[in-house]
Structure formats: C-alpha cells, structure tokens
Write a protein that holds these residues in place. Structure first.
Motif, PDB file in Angstrom:
ATOM      1  N   ARG A  96       1.443  -0.896  -6.255  1.00 47.36           N
ATOM      2  CA  ARG A  96       0.095  -0.666  -6.788  1.00 47.36           C
ATOM      3  C   ARG A  96      -0.518   0.551  -6.112  1.00 47.36           C
ATOM      4  O   ARG A  96      -0.528   0.663  -4.885  1.00 47.36           O
ATOM      5  CB  ARG A  96      -0.760  -1.902  -6.531  1.00 47.36           C
ATOM      6  N   ASP A  97      -1.050   1.481  -6.912  1.00 52.89           N
ATOM      7  CA  ASP A  97      -1.672   2.691  -6.363  1.00 52.89           C
ATOM      8  C   ASP A  97      -2.759   2.348  -5.363  1.00 52.89           C
ATOM      9  O   ASP A  97      -3.584   1.471  -5.606  1.00 52.89           O
ATOM     10  CB  ASP A  97      -2.281   3.549  -7.481  1.00 52.89           C
ATOM     11  N   GLY A  98      -2.725   3.030  -4.239  1.00 46.55           N
ATOM     12  CA  GLY A  98      -3.728   2.833  -3.202  1.00 46.55           C
ATOM     13  C   GLY A  98      -3.375   1.765  -2.188  1.00 46.55           C
ATOM     14  O   GLY A  98      -4.038   1.644  -1.165  1.00 46.55           O
ATOM     15  N   SER A  99      -2.321   0.999  -2.458  1.00 54.59           N
ATOM     16  CA  SER A  99      -1.900  -0.046  -1.520  1.00 54.59           C
ATOM     17  C   SER A  99      -1.158   0.579  -0.351  1.00 54.59           C
ATOM     18  O   SER A  99      -0.509   1.606  -0.483  1.00 54.59           O
ATOM     19  CB  SER A  99      -0.989  -1.056  -2.209  1.00 54.59           C
ATOM     20  N   THR A 100      -1.242  -0.078   0.769  1.00 53.04           N
ATOM     21  CA  THR A 100      -0.561   0.392   1.973  1.00 53.04           C
ATOM     22  C   THR A 100       0.909  -0.030   1.941  1.00 53.04           C
ATOM     23  O   THR A 100       1.220  -1.176   1.630  1.00 53.04           O
ATOM     24  CB  THR A 100      -1.229  -0.198   3.229  1.00 53.04           C
ATOM     25  N   VAL A 101       1.773   0.909   2.241  1.00 55.27           N
ATOM     26  CA  VAL A 101       3.190   0.621   2.425  1.00 55.27           C
ATOM     27  C   VAL A 101       3.491   0.976   3.874  1.00 55.27           C
ATOM     28  O   VAL A 101       3.335   2.129   4.271  1.00 55.27           O
ATOM     29  CB  VAL A 101       4.080   1.445   1.470  1.00 55.27           C
ATOM     30  N   THR A 102       3.877  -0.004   4.665  1.00 50.04           N
ATOM     31  CA  THR A 102       4.074   0.237   6.093  1.00 50.04           C
ATOM     32  C   THR A 102       5.311   1.087   6.355  1.00 50.04           C
ATOM     33  O   THR A 102       6.261   1.104   5.554  1.00 50.04           O
ATOM     34  CB  THR A 102       4.222  -1.085   6.868  1.00 50.04           C
ATOM     35  N   MET A 133       3.374  12.755  -6.133  1.00 56.11           N
ATOM     36  CA  MET A 133       3.736  11.358  -6.337  1.00 56.11           C
ATOM     37  C   MET A 133       3.432  10.599  -5.051  1.00 56.11           C
ATOM     38  O   MET A 133       3.863  10.999  -3.979  1.00 56.11           O
ATOM     39  CB  MET A 133       5.226  11.265  -6.696  1.00 56.11           C
ATOM     40  N   THR A 134       2.684   9.526  -5.171  1.00 57.80           N
ATOM     41  CA  THR A 134       2.336   8.721  -3.998  1.00 57.80           C
ATOM     42  C   THR A 134       3.544   7.893  -3.550  1.00 57.80           C
ATOM     43  O   THR A 134       4.510   7.718  -4.300  1.00 57.80           O
ATOM     44  CB  THR A 134       1.173   7.761  -4.307  1.00 57.80           C
ATOM     45  N   ILE A 135       3.449   7.351  -2.342  1.00 60.93           N
ATOM     46  CA  ILE A 135       4.524   6.487  -1.862  1.00 60.93           C
ATOM     47  C   ILE A 135       4.656   5.264  -2.762  1.00 60.93           C
ATOM     48  O   ILE A 135       5.768   4.800  -3.023  1.00 60.93           O
ATOM     49  CB  ILE A 135       4.315   6.087  -0.377  1.00 60.93           C
ATOM     50  N   ASN A 136       3.549   4.770  -3.301  1.00 59.36           N
ATOM     51  CA  ASN A 136       3.601   3.618  -4.200  1.00 59.36           C
ATOM     52  C   ASN A 136       4.397   3.966  -5.461  1.00 59.36           C
ATOM     53  O   ASN A 136       5.243   3.181  -5.910  1.00 59.36           O
ATOM     54  CB  ASN A 136       2.189   3.181  -4.595  1.00 59.36           C
TER      55      ASN A 136
END
Length: 67
Positions: free
Chosen positions: A38-44, A1-4
């Motif tokens: 959104r998948d692939g978006s950066t989460v700081t 599971m991605t962070i997004n």
C-alpha cells in the motif's frame, strides 16, 4: 517508483505469485504483504533485506529515483 510499488511489481510481475504465497515465503501473514504494498506504508529494512536474500534481488534504489 516507491518501495511499495517495487515490492508489488516484484511479487506480481516478476515472481507471478499471490500475496499469500509471498507472505508464506517470508514467514508473515498475507495482510502484512497487503500493507507493505500500500502506498505510503512503511517497509522495514529488515523486510527488504529478507526479500532480497530470499529471492536474490535488489529492491533498493536511490531516493532520487522516487521523484
């Protein structure tokens, strides 16, 4: 599971709040939450830390969990 995916799951399935409510609690706009989920978006790291501190949660896992 991605962070997004983790952020979206946490907001929807754990907190049961809208993107707007989540955004207000974090001091950001709804569009920022939408982008973050959104998948692939950066989460700081700063945003992840803010979520974790505000909601007393853990969103980070090792990179191996993303595979």
């Amino acid at each position: 599971m991605t962070i997004n995916e983790r952020v979206k799951h946490f907001r929807k399935d754990v907190l049961h709040i809208s993107q707007t409510e989540f955004a207000v609690s974090l001091g950001m706009k709804q569009t920022g939450v939408s982008y973050m989920e959104r998948d692939g978006s950066t989460v700081t790291d700063q945003t992840i830390k803010a979520i974790c501190l505000l909601y007393n949660c853990l969103l980070y896992t090792s990179d191996a969990a993303d595979d």
